[in-house]
Design a protein around this motif. Structure first.
Motif, PDB file in Angstrom:
ATOM      1  N   LEU A   1       0.836  -1.210   0.000  1.00  0.00           N
ATOM      2  CA  LEU A   1       0.000   0.000   0.000  1.00  0.00           C
ATOM      3  C   LEU A   1       0.864   1.251   0.000  1.00  0.00           C
ATOM      4  CD1 LEU A   1      -2.908  -0.911   2.470  1.00  0.00           C
ATOM      5  CD2 LEU A   1      -3.106  -0.464   0.011  1.00  0.00           C
TER       6      LEU A   1
ATOM      7  N   ASN B   1      -7.102  12.037  -7.437  1.00  0.00           N
ATOM      8  CA  ASN B   1      -7.283  12.381  -6.027  1.00  0.00           C
ATOM      9  C   ASN B   1      -8.002  11.261  -5.274  1.00  0.00           C
ATOM     10  OD1 ASN B   1      -7.077  14.031  -3.787  1.00  0.00           O
ATOM     11  ND2 ASN B   1      -8.942  15.142  -4.229  1.00  0.00           N
ATOM     12  N   LYS B   2      -9.018  10.691  -5.896  1.00  0.00           N
ATOM     13  CA  LYS B   2      -9.765   9.602  -5.245  1.00  0.00           C
ATOM     14  C   LYS B   2      -8.896   8.363  -5.067  1.00  0.00           C
ATOM     15  CE  LYS B   2     -14.490  10.895  -6.526  1.00  0.00           C
ATOM     16  NZ  LYS B   2     -15.661  10.593  -7.376  1.00  0.00           N
ATOM     17  N   ASP B   3      -8.069   8.061  -6.065  1.00  0.00           N
ATOM     18  CA  ASP B   3      -7.190   6.897  -5.944  1.00  0.00           C
ATOM     19  C   ASP B   3      -6.212   7.078  -4.781  1.00  0.00           C
ATOM     20  OD1 ASP B   3      -8.393   5.655  -8.063  1.00  0.00           O
ATOM     21  OD2 ASP B   3      -6.890   6.259  -9.537  1.00  0.00           O
TER      22      ASP B   3
ATOM     23  N   THR C   1      -6.659   9.080  -2.170  1.00  0.00           N
ATOM     24  CA  THR C   1      -7.442   9.060  -0.932  1.00  0.00           C
ATOM     25  C   THR C   1      -7.770   7.635  -0.514  1.00  0.00           C
ATOM     26  OG1 THR C   1      -8.430  11.208  -1.509  1.00  0.00           O
ATOM     27  CG2 THR C   1      -9.563   9.888   0.158  1.00  0.00           C
ATOM     28  N   ARG C   2      -8.152   6.808  -1.496  1.00  0.00           N
ATOM     29  CA  ARG C   2      -8.495   5.417  -1.201  1.00  0.00           C
ATOM     30  C   ARG C   2      -7.276   4.660  -0.656  1.00  0.00           C
ATOM     31  NH1 ARG C   2      -9.807   4.266  -5.914  1.00  0.00           N
ATOM     32  NH2 ARG C   2     -11.900   5.139  -5.782  1.00  0.00           N
ATOM     33  N   ASN C   3      -6.130   4.909  -1.263  1.00  0.00           N
ATOM     34  CA  ASN C   3      -4.914   4.250  -0.798  1.00  0.00           C
ATOM     35  C   ASN C   3      -4.558   4.695   0.626  1.00  0.00           C
ATOM     36  OD1 ASN C   3      -1.727   4.679  -0.509  1.00  0.00           O
ATOM     37  ND2 ASN C   3      -2.078   2.846  -1.732  1.00  0.00           N
ATOM     38  N   ASN C   4      -4.610   6.007   0.880  1.00  0.00           N
ATOM     39  CA  ASN C   4      -4.296   6.510   2.220  1.00  0.00           C
ATOM     40  C   ASN C   4      -5.289   5.998   3.251  1.00  0.00           C
ATOM     41  OD1 ASN C   4      -2.081   7.933   1.315  1.00  0.00           O
ATOM     42  ND2 ASN C   4      -3.178   9.851   1.054  1.00  0.00           N
ATOM     43  N   LEU C   5      -6.559   5.900   2.848  1.00  0.00           N
ATOM     44  CA  LEU C   5      -7.579   5.411   3.773  1.00  0.00           C
ATOM     45  C   LEU C   5      -7.342   3.942   4.125  1.00  0.00           C
ATOM     46  CD1 LEU C   5     -10.179   6.137   5.272  1.00  0.00           C
ATOM     47  CD2 LEU C   5     -11.471   5.431   3.252  1.00  0.00           C
ATOM     48  N   ASP C   6      -7.004   3.146   3.117  1.00  0.00           N
ATOM     49  CA  ASP C   6      -6.745   1.730   3.373  1.00  0.00           C
ATOM     50  C   ASP C   6      -5.576   1.544   4.339  1.00  0.00           C
ATOM     51  OD1 ASP C   6      -8.790   1.040   1.700  1.00  0.00           O
ATOM     52  OD2 ASP C   6      -7.517   0.602  -0.034  1.00  0.00           O
ATOM     53  N   SER C   7      -4.478   2.293   4.116  1.00  0.00           N
ATOM     54  CA  SER C   7      -3.319   2.165   5.003  1.00  0.00           C
ATOM     55  C   SER C   7      -3.619   2.723   6.392  1.00  0.00           C
ATOM     56  CB  SER C   7      -2.106   2.875   4.395  1.00  0.00           C
ATOM     57  OG  SER C   7      -2.388   4.238   4.123  1.00  0.00           O
TER      58      SER C   7
END
Length: 592
Positions: free
Chosen positions: A182, A224-226, A228-234
């Protein structure tokens, strides 16, 4: 790779690092002493009703606590200082390396990615260094010391610790294993969003002109969404770690109190020993939590270290003799050339069977180019768009190197000269007129740092720029925005020409540097340049045939090949390509 990178940077601060380690060991030792003193106060003071013991041990505890606080503050301060210096030195290394790379090598990484690596990636390594100095020494010391002292207090209850540690290790392993990919993906997504944002800022007028704002907004939104999704998962993975650890810690504490209470009731354990044991259990678990926090941060720093090391490991393809990484070094005399402390005899430029091809290209950009440009002569280069004019000029100061053939300046092959020495012999006006943020005087003095105001004004007069500079608020001290966007294209070209004229050089290179000028300004500028550059070798990429009719030598390029060379009259009589270029422009000029 991460450990090698940080270790190399810390080598210069080894004494400070040793001091930090010693302070953290002192801090840990003091922290481990406190529960033992507390147990003694309970058993030998409070339970026994011995006030002098309570006072004596209480003063000792206060002293140990003060020592712990002092050591923690000093270690934290020194750790922060060293971490900031590591970040500074790493940024300096990256910047220095990028300065040695050719445009092709920079293009492999991309400008947005290089910016991200020098800022965000370095910050991640810097943050890990701070954590390491704060926790990495104290955590294992607390862990080992806590287990030893817990065993000393009660051997039977230590089995709880033995059962808890593997559970925490499994939790850490599962989280870190998912975090590593991630974090690697996250750094790539940061590069992507930086690239999209940079393109949209630089190309704002193009986007507006084609009414593509909605499309670009959607493109940025997707990037931006990609991210954000990566940061949210981590972040969710890291967030799950704390409650899992707290469950384990609280259950172990309950177990210790439960079994410890029974052992106190049976007389196998003293009350103070139980309180000390609970404190040591908490210290052991906190040490594990600290280590887990470092290990969850390390994957991102490791991904960043890989990206940074990839830049540092890139050897520049453009390099001078014995110059290491293309940086300026003392010049060394070539066997067939003059000693380095003497000036080049003249500015004669020779191309011999020069060819250039980009890596992986099907056909070369230039092939078989041979000519000689002599001092006191203007050599003009003409040809259709894409014929290789700019590439040819970029070979001269070694912005790129030829794949075949040789280039010499003043009788010295350019590869035999250190880059700084070669480029000091030239004054270059690039195709894209670029100014740096600051003042006009600062931009002009890039050509000659010791130039006085009088020199600046003379260069501006020659470049036909003095008139509009005098009208600016502040004159030479007028502000310049990044890229010089607060000036028109013609003004930027003239300022760039003035900057080059400040440097006395045997060779002057003008890469399509007059295209934004009107005919009147162009004519006055060339007339002013003629006496100033009379003894120099001048190479000019020209788009207007009318401006080069008096050139001593005209080179005609077609599809990367030098198809003709000579004077204007000679080429009109012998070169069909030149005739077509001249005929098309004469028609345009007659109808203008």
């Amino acid at each position: 790779m991460l450990l090698n990178l940080i270790g190399r940077l810390l080598a210069a601060h080894r004494m400070t690092v040793l001091a930090i380690i010693c302070l953290q060991l002192v801090q840990t030792a003091a922290n481990l002493m406190l529960p033992t003193l507390n147990a003694a106060i309970i058993d030998d003071g409070i339970v026994a009703g011995n006030t002098p013991v309570i006072l004596r041990l209480g003063v000792a505890m206060a002293g140990v606590a003060a020592l712990q606080v002092g050591a923690a503050i000093a270690a934290g301060y020194l750790g922060a200082v060293v971490a900031m210096r590591v970040g500074r030195e790493l940024r300096e290394e990256l910047f220095a390396r990028v300065q040695t790379l050719s445009s092709q090598e920079v293009g492999v990484f991309g400008a947005p990615s290089l910016v991200t690596r020098a800022t965000n990636d370095v910050t991640q390594i810097q943050n890990l260094t701070v954590l390491a100095f704060t926790m990495l020494v104290a955590a294992p010391a607390s862990f080992i010391g806590g287990i030893a002292l817990a065993l000393h207090q009660d051997l039977a209850l230590t089995g709880i610790v033995v059962a808890v540690i593997p559970v925490l290790a499994v939790i850490m392993f599962l989280i870190v294993r998912r975090l590593i990919p991630l974090y690697r993906q996250g750094q790539t997504l940061i590069d992507r969003i930086s690239r999209v944002l940079r393109e949209q800022i630089i190309g704002a007028n193009v986007i507006r002109g084609f009414v593509r704002q909605d499309h670009e907004i959607r493109r940025f939104d997707a990037a931006n969404k990609d991210l954000t999704r990566n940061n949210l998962d981590s972040a969710l993975l890291v967030a799950r770690m704390n409650p899992l650890i707290m469950v384990v810690v609280n259950l172990s504490s309950v177990a210790v109190v439960w079994f410890g209470g029974h052992r106190i009731q049976s007389g196998e354990m003293r009350l103070g020993a139980l309180t000390a044991f609970i404190a040591y259990i908490l210290q052991i678990l906190i040490a594990i939590m600290m280590a887990m926090y470092v290990f969850t941060t390390a994957p991102r720093a490791a991904a960043c270290a890989e990206r940074i090391q990839a830049v540092l490991d890139t050897e520049p393809s453009i390099d001078g003799p014995a110059a290491g990484h293309g940086l300026a070094v003392p010049d060394k005399a070539a066997p067939d050339g003059p000693p380095p402390d003497r000036p080049v005899p003249d500015g004669t430029v020779e191309f011999r069977d020069v060819a250039f091809a980009y890596p992986g290209a099907e056909a070369p950009v230039l092939a078989g180019v041979t000519f000689t440009a002599r001092p006191g002569t203007t050599t003009a280069i003409v040809g259709a768009t894409g014929s290789g004019k700019t590439t040819l000029l970029n070979l001269l100061p070694r912005f790129i190197d030829p794949t075949e053939g040789t280039i010499s300046v003043g009788g010295r092959e350019t590869r035999s000269l250190p880059l700084a020495s070669l480029r000091e012999r030239m004054a270059v006006v690039p195709q894209h007129s670029y100014l740096f943020s600051g003042t006009l005087a600062e931009n002009l003095r890039m050509g000659r740092p010791d130039a006085g105001d009088g020199d600046l004004w003379r260069a501006l007069e020659t470049a036909q720029a003095a008139e509009f500079v005098r009208e600016l608020d502040g004159g030479l001290d007028a502000p310049v925005s990044q890229g010089g966007t607060n000036f028109s294209g013609g003004q930027r070209q003239r300022l760039c020409i003035a900057r080059a004229l400040l440097r006395p050089a045997p060779v002057y290179v003008f890469d399509d540097s007059f295209s934004a000028l009107d005919y009147g300004t162009d004519e006055r500028l060339r007339a002013a340049l003629e006496p100033l550059l009379r003894s120099a070798t001048v190479l000019v990429v020209a788009e207007r045939v009318s401006t080069i009719v008096d050139a001593g030598l005209i080179l005609v390029l077609e599809d990367g090949r030098l198809v003709a060379q000579g004077t204007h009259k000679e080429l009109l009589a012998t070169s069909r390509t030149y005739q077509e270029i001249a005929a098309s422009q004469l028609v345009l000029e007659e109808t203008a």
